[in-house]
Design a protein around this motif. Structure first.
Motif, PDB file in Angstrom:
ATOM      1  N   MET A 231       0.822  -1.205   0.000  1.00 56.58           N
ATOM      2  CA  MET A 231       0.000   0.000   0.000  1.00 56.58           C
ATOM      3  C   MET A 231       0.850   1.246   0.000  1.00 56.58           C
ATOM      4  SD  MET A 231      -3.117   0.916  -0.161  1.00 56.58           S
ATOM      5  CE  MET A 231      -4.145   2.347   0.133  1.00 56.58           C
ATOM      6  N   ASN A 232       1.918   1.245   0.831  1.00 57.43           N
ATOM      7  CA  ASN A 232       2.831   2.387   0.888  1.00 57.43           C
ATOM      8  C   ASN A 232       3.537   2.594  -0.441  1.00 57.43           C
ATOM      9  OD1 ASN A 232       2.177   2.884   3.507  1.00 57.43           O
ATOM     10  ND2 ASN A 232       3.798   1.595   4.357  1.00 57.43           N
ATOM     11  N   LYS A 233       3.838   1.451  -1.111  1.00 56.73           N
ATOM     12  CA  LYS A 233       4.522   1.529  -2.399  1.00 56.73           C
ATOM     13  C   LYS A 233       3.618   2.196  -3.451  1.00 56.73           C
ATOM     14  CE  LYS A 233       7.233  -1.304  -5.561  1.00 56.73           C
ATOM     15  NZ  LYS A 233       7.698  -2.674  -5.881  1.00 56.73           N
ATOM     16  N   LYS A 234       2.324   1.846  -3.395  1.00 56.24           N
ATOM     17  CA  LYS A 234       1.376   2.452  -4.330  1.00 56.24           C
ATOM     18  C   LYS A 234       1.236   3.950  -4.072  1.00 56.24           C
ATOM     19  CE  LYS A 234      -1.466  -1.612  -5.344  1.00 56.24           C
ATOM     20  NZ  LYS A 234      -2.827  -2.184  -5.295  1.00 56.24           N
ATOM     21  N   LEU A 235       1.181   4.316  -2.782  1.00 58.58           N
ATOM     22  CA  LEU A 235       1.089   5.743  -2.438  1.00 58.58           C
ATOM     23  C   LEU A 235       2.321   6.499  -2.890  1.00 58.58           C
ATOM     24  CD1 LEU A 235      -0.488   5.599   1.136  1.00 58.58           C
ATOM     25  CD2 LEU A 235      -1.536   6.485  -0.944  1.00 58.58           C
ATOM     26  N   LYS A 236       3.480   5.852  -2.769  1.00 59.83           N
ATOM     27  CA  LYS A 236       4.728   6.480  -3.168  1.00 59.83           C
ATOM     28  C   LYS A 236       4.733   6.738  -4.683  1.00 59.83           C
ATOM     29  CE  LYS A 236       9.731   5.893  -2.732  1.00 59.83           C
ATOM     30  NZ  LYS A 236      10.818   4.995  -2.255  1.00 59.83           N
ATOM     31  N   HIS A 237       4.291   5.722  -5.452  1.00 59.59           N
ATOM     32  CA  HIS A 237       4.232   5.894  -6.911  1.00 59.59           C
ATOM     33  C   HIS A 237       3.237   6.984  -7.304  1.00 59.59           C
ATOM     34  CE1 HIS A 237       5.864   1.547  -7.681  1.00 59.59           C
ATOM     35  NE2 HIS A 237       6.816   2.417  -7.318  1.00 59.59           N
ATOM     36  N   THR A 238       2.109   7.002  -6.611  1.00 57.26           N
ATOM     37  CA  THR A 238       1.094   8.025  -6.889  1.00 57.26           C
ATOM     38  C   THR A 238       1.623   9.414  -6.585  1.00 57.26           C
ATOM     39  OG1 THR A 238      -0.656   6.449  -6.337  1.00 57.26           O
ATOM     40  CG2 THR A 238      -1.250   8.786  -6.385  1.00 57.26           C
ATOM     41  N   PHE A 239       2.373   9.534  -5.499  1.00 60.22           N
ATOM     42  CA  PHE A 239       2.935  10.828  -5.104  1.00 60.22           C
ATOM     43  C   PHE A 239       3.934  11.323  -6.159  1.00 60.22           C
ATOM     44  CE2 PHE A 239       6.409  13.143  -3.003  1.00 60.22           C
ATOM     45  CZ  PHE A 239       5.705  14.230  -2.504  1.00 60.22           C
ATOM     46  N   PHE A 240       4.837  10.423  -6.589  1.00 59.05           N
ATOM     47  CA  PHE A 240       5.822  10.808  -7.599  1.00 59.05           C
ATOM     48  C   PHE A 240       5.147  11.174  -8.924  1.00 59.05           C
ATOM     49  CE2 PHE A 240       9.057   8.520  -4.979  1.00 59.05           C
ATOM     50  CZ  PHE A 240       9.925   9.596  -4.818  1.00 59.05           C
ATOM     51  N   LEU A 241       4.088  10.446  -9.284  1.00 56.43           N
ATOM     52  CA  LEU A 241       3.358  10.746 -10.512  1.00 56.43           C
ATOM     53  C   LEU A 241       2.721  12.134 -10.451  1.00 56.43           C
ATOM     54  CD1 LEU A 241       2.327   9.822 -13.265  1.00 56.43           C
ATOM     55  CD2 LEU A 241       0.374   8.780 -12.103  1.00 56.43           C
TER      56      LEU A 241
END
Length: 546
Positions: free
Chosen positions: A1-11
């Motif tokens: 979940m944290n990994k998905k949030l991290k990718h979303t943040f960078f995007l």
């Protein structure tokens, strides 16, 4: 979940950066094959002169026929290109219905179109005009040319092709100062001002005008030449008295030093007014003493009149009904209707030009480039002079086998390095800086002085482009204005009239005949495909889960 949030943040960060960068980068791409939305260098340089707010009001708003909507769309897209080039430009599309009276008073006359939709014909009144305001000055722009077209669709196509020239020319006129100066020659029996007003009123909007008399050449030819060289161009409008050698040399040296000339001369004495008064007249050669001068430049105006089966009409009394004289408009073959060069900017898309008792031009071989501008139809007849012309001949049925003289030249553009008529010969007067040859120069010769002559109605000058009796419209004014612009244009603006676009026209007859097929293809077929897809989808879904 944290990994998905991290990718979303960078995007999100990347999107914000791209959005920020894109704010400072703006580019329009013209993907059309003919580059119809790409502005020329001439237009771009004109737009660079707009340093304050310039408002363009286009009267193309409302319920229009299909073709007119296309012109509206094309005009809007083109003006958006102008606005993108210069942020000082403001565009407004206005419905003309509530201000028709004001538009007509401003010279924006409505057009009546015959519209064919769904196989039915109807009439529509439109105002194909735009108005430009800049620094307390105003300029109107016609969006629908009156040129020779075979159909209404072709007229709209010509209008779309002419958009860049029309707006660029108007903006150029309204933003520049009047710099070029034109001399209207006097002293040799030229047309008087009342007969030139329709033409000169339009010329005055763009250039400085001044009357110039050659009479002083008798006492002080050097001063006369110096005075004429103050101007950039000279207009010679139907002289009737012979030029002296001193006057010719003044004109010659004016040309050798870069002066442009528009010659509207005729070598035959023939006048419509005399014909109306007496019913007949004697047409005879007129010696203007210009033959050697024009011959040196590469042309000869003959003392021959031309009859053309493609001609304009004149009104004649044909009888009486009660106390009222009845008039009928009949073709008069001595008044040719001539077409222009279809690919030259002076004559492209203009209406036929009316000539009156015009002469025929021969071109001579020399180093000067010659472009025919006005040419007769194929069905012509040469009339030698002196000769009697009778008005009653209009009632005679023409014999086509007699009209076999072929195409006749009435106007020609001359361009190149002209040789002086007085080089290597005794000169009428001496000057220190005599020029034997000009640099690159140009002139236009028209073998009819009446091409510029407007009619008089109730003591007021009448529009040169319309006949006051028959209501026929002609391209005389547009031809002459284009000729002046071409001679004085250093920017290449007039060349925009040669712009050609590939515009696909709708075949209305075929569209009407095949309307059921296309309605089925575009409306019913998609629904049938959707219904079939739903049926197949449900079939396999039920089969899978049953």
């Amino acid at each position: 979940m944290n990994k998905k949030l991290k990718h979303t943040f960078f995007l999100a960060i990347i999107l914000l950066i791209l959005n920020f960068v894109s704010q400072g980068f703006y580019q329009r791409f013209d993907l059309t094959e003919d580059k119809r939305y790409t502005l020329s260098d001439v237009t771009s340089s004109i737009l660079d002169q707009v340093d304050r707010q310039l408002i363009i009001r286009v009267y193309l708003e409302g319920d229009f026929p299909t073709e007119f909507k296309r012109l509206q769309i094309e005009t809007r897209q083109f003006l958006e290109e102008l606005k993108a080039q210069n942020s000082n430009i403001r565009i407004q599309f206005v419905n003309p219905d509530e201000q028709r009276e004001r538009l007509v008073k401003s010279g924006m006359m409505p057009s009546q179109l015959t519209v064919e939709e769904n196989g039915k014909l109807s009439n529509a009144i439109i105002f194909p005009w735009a108005e430009i305001d800049y620094k307390n000055k105003s300029e109107i722009v016609s969006l629908l040319p009156n040129g020779v077209v075979q159909s209404q669709e072709q007229q709209f196509s010509a209008a779309i092709e002419n958009l860049e020239f029309s707006f660029s020319n108007a903006i150029h006129n309204i933003t520049r100062n009047k710099e070029k100066k034109i001399a209207i020659l006097r002293g040799n029996g030229e047309l008087q001002d009342p007969f030139l007003i329709s033409f000169l009123t339009e010329v005055r909007k763009k250039y400085r005008l001044g009357a110039f008399t050659l009479d002083s050449v008798v006492s002080n030819p050097k001063k006369t030449l110096k005075g004429l060289q103050f101007f950039d161009m000279a207009i010679i409008a139907k002289p009737t008295q012979a030029f002296t050698e001193k006057e010719k040399m003044v004109l010659d040296q004016f040309i050798m030093n870069g002066g442009k000339t528009l010659w509207m001369v005729e070598n035959v004495q023939a006048d419509t007014d005399s014909l109306y008064n007496d019913g007949k007249m004697l047409a005879y050669p007129r010696d203007l003493n210009l033959t050697d001068l024009l011959f040196k430049y590469g042309v000869r105006i003959n003392t021959t009149l031309i009859q053309d089966l493609y001609s304009s009409k004149i009104p004649l009394a044909t009888g009486n009904v009660g106390n009222q004289t009845q008039f009928q408009n009949l073709p008069w073959f001595y008044h040719p209707l001539v077409n222009g060069h279809p690919r030259h900017p002076i004559t492209k898309n203009i209406a036929p030009v009316r000539l009156r008792f015009a002469n025929q031009i021969d071109t001579l071989q020399n180093n000067i480039r010659k472009t025919p501008l006005l040419v007769s139809s194929l069905l012509t007849k040469k009339i030698g002079t002196p000769n009697f012309i009778e008005l009653q001949s209009i009632a005679q049925e023409p014999k086509q086998e007699e009209y076999k003289s072929g195409y006749q030249l009435f106007s020609v553009l001359l361009e190149g390095e002209f040789t002086s008529n007085y080089a290597n010969r005794i000169k009428p007067f001496t000057i220190d800086d005599f020029a034997n040859k000009s640099k690159e120069n140009k002139m236009i010769v028209v073998a009819d002085g009446d091409i510029v002559k407007n009619q008089i109605l109730k003591s007021q000058p009448y529009d040169l482009s319309i006949d006051k009796w028959t209501g026929e419209q002609f391209g005389n004014k547009e031809f002459l204005l284009n000729a002046v612009d071409y001679l004085l244009d250093d920017s290449g603006l007039i060349e925009l009239r040669n712009k050609t676009l590939q515009i696909n026209l709708l075949d209305k007859q075929r569209a009407f005949e095949e309307r059921t097929y296309w309605q089925f293809l575009n409306v019913v077929l998609p629904l049938l495909l959707l219904l079939g897809f739903g049926f197949v989808f449900n079939y396999f879904r039920n089969k899978k889960y049953s």
